[in-house]
Scaffold this motif. Structure first.
Motif, PDB file in Angstrom:
ATOM      1  N   HIS A  90      16.011  10.631   7.916  1.00 29.17           N
ATOM      2  CA  HIS A  90      16.635  10.963   9.100  1.00 29.17           C
ATOM      3  C   HIS A  90      17.856  10.078   9.242  1.00 29.17           C
ATOM      4  N   ASP A  91      17.728   8.682   9.356  1.00 26.23           N
ATOM      5  CA  ASP A  91      18.602   7.728   9.285  1.00 26.23           C
ATOM      6  C   ASP A  91      19.658   7.947   8.415  1.00 26.23           C
ATOM      7  N   ASP A  92      19.518   8.351   7.244  1.00 22.73           N
ATOM      8  CA  ASP A  92      20.550   8.512   6.083  1.00 22.73           C
ATOM      9  C   ASP A  92      21.306   9.674   6.229  1.00 22.73           C
ATOM     10  N   LEU A  96      23.665  10.984  10.842  1.00 21.22           N
ATOM     11  CA  LEU A  96      23.474   9.740  11.586  1.00 21.22           C
ATOM     12  C   LEU A  96      24.053   8.622  10.811  1.00 21.22           C
ATOM     13  N   ASP A  97      23.491   7.969   9.757  1.00 24.13           N
ATOM     14  CA  ASP A  97      24.457   6.792   9.291  1.00 24.13           C
ATOM     15  C   ASP A  97      25.064   7.251   7.726  1.00 24.13           C
ATOM     16  N   ASN A  98      24.612   8.693   7.445  1.00 22.51           N
ATOM     17  CA  ASN A  98      25.609   9.067   6.431  1.00 22.51           C
ATOM     18  C   ASN A  98      25.620   8.244   5.120  1.00 22.51           C
ATOM     19  N   GLY A 162      15.486   3.466  20.047  1.00 22.67           N
ATOM     20  CA  GLY A 162      16.424   2.361  19.375  1.00 22.67           C
ATOM     21  C   GLY A 162      17.606   3.001  18.491  1.00 22.67           C
ATOM     22  N   GLN A 163      17.186   4.069  17.768  1.00 18.51           N
ATOM     23  CA  GLN A 163      17.974   4.957  16.960  1.00 18.51           C
ATOM     24  C   GLN A 163      19.030   5.499  17.931  1.00 18.51           C
ATOM     25  N   VAL A 164      18.859   5.950  19.016  1.00 16.32           N
ATOM     26  CA  VAL A 164      19.978   6.507  20.053  1.00 16.32           C
ATOM     27  C   VAL A 164      20.659   5.444  20.368  1.00 16.32           C
ATOM     28  N   ALA A 165      20.025   4.235  20.958  1.00 19.32           N
ATOM     29  CA  ALA A 165      20.874   3.178  21.482  1.00 19.32           C
ATOM     30  C   ALA A 165      21.752   2.531  20.382  1.00 19.32           C
ATOM     31  N   ASP A 166      21.359   2.678  19.225  1.00 15.74           N
ATOM     32  CA  ASP A 166      21.948   1.777  18.125  1.00 15.74           C
ATOM     33  C   ASP A 166      23.239   2.860  17.755  1.00 15.74           C
ATOM     34  N   LEU A 167      23.116   4.339  17.663  1.00 12.80           N
ATOM     35  CA  LEU A 167      24.193   5.153  17.492  1.00 12.80           C
ATOM     36  C   LEU A 167      25.248   4.982  18.691  1.00 12.80           C
ATOM     37  N   ARG A 250      31.357  -0.417  12.435  1.00 11.28           N
ATOM     38  CA  ARG A 250      31.332  -1.355  13.490  1.00 11.28           C
ATOM     39  C   ARG A 250      30.087  -1.247  14.497  1.00 11.28           C
ATOM     40  N   LYS A 251      29.064  -1.619  13.627  1.00  9.46           N
ATOM     41  CA  LYS A 251      27.557  -1.660  14.067  1.00  9.46           C
ATOM     42  C   LYS A 251      27.287  -2.781  14.881  1.00  9.46           C
ATOM     43  N   ALA A 252      26.460  -2.749  15.887  1.00  9.28           N
ATOM     44  CA  ALA A 252      26.190  -3.927  16.698  1.00  9.28           C
ATOM     45  C   ALA A 252      25.025  -4.388  15.713  1.00  9.28           C
TER      46      ALA A 252
HETATM   47 MG    MG Z   1      20.847   3.443  11.430  1.00  9.53          MG
END
Ligand code: MG
Ligand code: FPP
Length: 300
Positions: A90-92, A96-98, A162-167, A250-252
């Motif tokens: 799902h992350d890929d 999401l991270d495409n 975590g995933q939502v906050a990351d996005l 521009r990821k944290a």
């Molecule tokens: Mg990710």
């Protein structure tokens, strides 16, 4: 716990454990020709794409550290790996991270299309609970405790949070405190759950569970920092996934906030905390300690 003086062949140990986990996963998953074939092929494609199996191996090592057996821990180790693999599929996804590559292979949606990739993730998440149901259950940790543990780690207050906050942090400056919140949830929660479940499969004492929790929490945070460092320092071929993506999106990350050197120091500090947490578990925790040191120095 320091391991440099002990004779422990980590490479042989990891290979043996990877093979044991792969064989168990193969047994727990529906055969590839089960109808509808597409979904079962897609589940297996990602699950057997060459993951390091760190979470299941940590789960098994935690069981041993508390006097338990590989056989008793194995369903829980495999359930964790299914949840981990679902989260990567799902992350890929494009939404999401495409990403086009993972574990050195084209991502699920590239091979099977987006709809089947989404469903393969859903199916792996659900199947994790079917596998966990095959665990024996223990006096201190009956099935309802095991299910709650898995659901909590994978749920909207941990992995998904975590995933939502990351996005939502993408492209915006965030504080080290916010970054810690993300790492605790998107990475540390599942890793910590893996070692806790290992302990539970040995019917561990509350004190042992506390030691494993502290270990898993700190190793999990160090793991994500190293992951972010490798994204900057290693080429795509080595990582098996597209490198340099964090900076592009521009990821944290800690390397973005603190720089590479301070990030490495922080990962080392967290690993030391993880090692210190193992003291009450004694010599049986040498494999866990050796794995934590190895994860700090890994290059992929
Ligand atoms: Mg990710
Ligand atoms: C790499 O693990 C994975 C991480 C460092 C965790 C990153 C967190 C996510 C992608 C969360 C995604 C969550 C959702 C809900 C979509 P690894 O190096 O062990 O990978 P491997 O199994 O391929 O070796």
């Amino acid at each position: 716990m320091r391991t440099t003086k002990t004779k422990f062949d980590l490479q042989a140990y990891l290979i043996q454990r990877q093979q044991a986990v792969n064989a168990a996963l193969d047994k727990f998953l529906p055969p590839a020709n089960t109808k509808p074939r597409t979904i079962h092929r897609a589940m297996r494609y990602s699950l057997f794409a060459g993951g390091k199996r760190m979470r299941p191996i940590l789960c098994l090592a935690a069981a041993e550290a508390c006097g338990g057996t590989i056989a008793d821990a194995m369903p829980l180790a495999c359930a964790i790996e299914c949840i981990h693999t679902y989260s990567l599929i799902h992350d890929d996804l494009p939404a999401l991270d495409n990403d086009d590559f993972r574990r050195g292979k084209p991502t699920s949606h590239k091979v099977f299309g987006e709809a089947i990739a989404i469903l393969a993730g859903d199916a792996l998440l659900t199947h994790a609970f079917e596998i966990a149901a095959q665990a024996k259950g223990w006096p201190r940790y009956p099935h309802k405790v095991i299910f709650a543990e898995l659901a909590h780690a994978a749920g909207s207050k941990q992995l998904i949070a975590g995933q939502v906050a990351d996005l939502e942090a993408e492209g915006r400056a965030i504080s080290p405190r916010e970054l810690r919140f993300i790492h605790e949830r998107k990475t540390s929660a599942l890793l910590c759950c893996a070692v806790r479940l290992g302990g539970m499969s040995a019917n561990c004492t509350p004190a042992q569970l506390e030691a494993l929790t502290r270990f898993g929490y700190n190793v999990g945070l160090a793991f994500q920092i190293i992951d972010d460092i490798l994204d900057v320092t290693q080429p795509t071929e080595k990582l098996g996934k597209t490198s340099g993506k964090d900076a592009k999106a521009r990821k944290a990350t800690y390397p973005a906030i603190l720089g590479l050197e301070k990030s490495s120091k922080l990962a080392e500090q967290l690993t030391n905390r993880a090692l210190a947490a193992l003291t009450p578990l004694g010599a049986r925790a040498v494999p866990l300690a050796t794995i934590a040191e190895y994860l700090l120095r890994r290059d992929k």
